[in-house]
Design an enzyme around this catalytic site. Structure first.
Site, PDB file in Angstrom:
ATOM      1  N   GLY A   9       4.945   4.199   1.848  1.00 27.64           N
ATOM      2  CA  GLY A   9       5.365   3.650   0.560  1.00 27.64           C
ATOM      3  C   GLY A   9       5.131   4.635  -0.565  1.00 27.64           C
ATOM      4  CB  THR A  11       8.945   6.654  -3.945  1.00 25.35           C
ATOM      5  OG1 THR A  11       9.570   5.619  -3.183  1.00 25.35           O
ATOM      6  CG2 THR A  11       9.217   7.999  -3.298  1.00 25.35           C
ATOM      7  CG  MET A  14      -0.627   0.060  -5.240  1.00 19.19           C
ATOM      8  SD  MET A  14      -2.016   0.654  -6.275  1.00 19.19           S
ATOM      9  CE  MET A  14      -3.020   1.540  -5.090  1.00 19.19           C
ATOM     10  N   GLY A  93      -3.844  -1.777   2.271  1.00 20.75           N
ATOM     11  CA  GLY A  93      -3.969  -2.468   0.994  1.00 20.75           C
ATOM     12  C   GLY A  93      -2.828  -3.428   0.753  1.00 20.75           C
ATOM     13  CB  THR A  94       0.185  -4.212   2.778  1.00 18.62           C
ATOM     14  OG1 THR A  94       0.673  -2.876   2.718  1.00 18.62           O
ATOM     15  CG2 THR A  94       1.347  -5.185   2.721  1.00 18.62           C
ATOM     16  CB  THR A  95      -1.617  -8.541  -0.639  1.00 15.45           C
ATOM     17  OG1 THR A  95      -0.607  -8.289  -1.638  1.00 15.45           O
ATOM     18  CG2 THR A  95      -2.867  -7.742  -0.986  1.00 15.45           C
ATOM     19  CG  HIS A 149      -1.124  -9.265 -10.434  1.00 15.76           C
ATOM     20  ND1 HIS A 149      -1.898 -10.373 -10.145  1.00 15.76           N
ATOM     21  CD2 HIS A 149      -1.799  -8.190  -9.952  1.00 15.76           C
ATOM     22  CE1 HIS A 149      -2.987  -9.983  -9.504  1.00 15.76           C
ATOM     23  NE2 HIS A 149      -2.952  -8.676  -9.383  1.00 15.76           N
ATOM     24  CE  LYS A 153      -0.091  -9.515  -6.544  1.00 15.60           C
ATOM     25  NZ  LYS A 153      -0.086  -8.438  -5.537  1.00 15.60           N
ATOM     26  N   GLY A 159      -3.470 -11.405  -3.379  1.00 12.65           N
ATOM     27  CA  GLY A 159      -4.457 -11.293  -2.318  1.00 12.65           C
ATOM     28  C   GLY A 159      -5.873 -11.409  -2.851  1.00 12.65           C
ATOM     29  CB  THR A 160      -7.522 -10.034  -5.879  1.00 12.96           C
ATOM     30  OG1 THR A 160      -7.212  -8.697  -5.498  1.00 12.96           O
ATOM     31  CG2 THR A 160      -8.910 -10.086  -6.499  1.00 12.96           C
TER      32      THR A 160
END
Length: 281
Positions: A9, A11, A14, A93-95, A149, A153, A159-160
């Site tokens: 990912g 470009t 993140m 780190g993907t959610t 966010h 998104k 996720g958090t």
């Protein structure tokens, strides 16, 4: 010794942040970066971005130590599966994973180390610890979780936010739920919607370019407690993901969490043992 990372990912927002952070760290080098259908001669922070269809070949040719993945659930699962087959550790780190998707990652962790986190901010780790303590100390208090966010998104709640909700639920369970408490998550309110005892209000807001904000409100007894974490730049998460990659390199196969990195654990034994038993924690 430098830890070599592959970045997927590349470009995306993140992916760019990870490559930017990697360029400033002597202990990290970038083996390669991929993205789905990148523009010809695309590059990020001086790193050429290659097509995701070349991922298998690049793994074999460049031999990275760790994959760092911030993509989408389906593509992430595929990347981690290929990396695992090549014996490469993965930081995810993907959610937005469903139960089946996360279970698939846990099964892959039997063969190569996998560290998955909803958030790589060290401040969020501290927030979760504070929420656990506060909920235990304030039984019977109403709980509301609000997250905000940027307008692009996809998953909601974040996720958090889900990690915060699980922390509240676990803390209540550990201390013993109050009589008559539902424990139900209520997403937003509309019309006639009085609060039921023990429910947890959940609110997701999407606007502008906000990086990420999470607030926990606990209220009762004519008082309120607010615990808030605000990320001002995605570099916070990128730095944490690279901290995780450096920590994970060379570890034994198993399922790890960012708490292992923050708390300086030697081997994440608890989670790894659960993976070895096949438990769905």
């Amino acid at each position: 010794m430098s830890v070599s990372v592959a970045v997927t990912g590349a470009t995306g927002e993140m992916g760019r942040a990870v490559l930017d952070a990697a360029g400033d760290r002597e202990e990290v080098s970038v083996a390669f970066a991929v993205n789905r259908d990148p523009d010809e001669d695309a590059s990020v922070e001086g790193v050429p971005v290659e097509p995701a269809r070349e991922f298998d070949r690049l793994l074999a040719d460049r031999d990275p130590d760790v994959l760092v993945d911030f993509t989408g659930p389906a593509s992430s699962q595929n990347y981690v599966a290929v990396a695992t087959e090549a014996g490469v550790a993965s930081v995810v780190g993907t959610t937005g994973f469903g139960d089946d998707g996360e279970q698939a990652l846990r099964e892959l962790a039997e063969y190569a180390p996998v560290l998955k986190a909803a958030n790589f901010g060290r401040g969020v780790h501290a927030l979760l610890s504070a929420v656990e303590s506060a909920v235990a100390d304030l039984p019977g208090y109403d709980a509301e979780v609000t997250e905000t966010h940027h307008n692009r998104k996809r998953d909601a709640p974040s996720g958090t936010a889900n990690a915060i909700l699980e922390t509240i639920e676990d803390a209540r369970e550990a201390s013993g739920p109050a009589d008559g408490e539902s424990g139900e998550r209520v997403h937003g309110r509309e019309g006639e919607a009085p609060r039921e005892a023990g429910e947890i209000g959940v609110h997701a807001r999407r606007a502008g370019t906000i990086t990420g904000e999470h607030e926990v409100l606990l209220a009762n007894n004519h008082e309120e407690l607010r615990l808030t974490h605000r990320a001002e730049d995605r570099g916070v998460f990128a730095e944490g993901a690279l901290d995780a990659a450096v920590w994970l390199a060379g570890r034994e196969p198993g399922w790890y969490d960012f708490a292992d990195v923050v708390e300086g654990g030697d081997d994440g034994a608890t989670d790894r043992e659960a993976t070895d038993r096949g438990d769905d924690r």
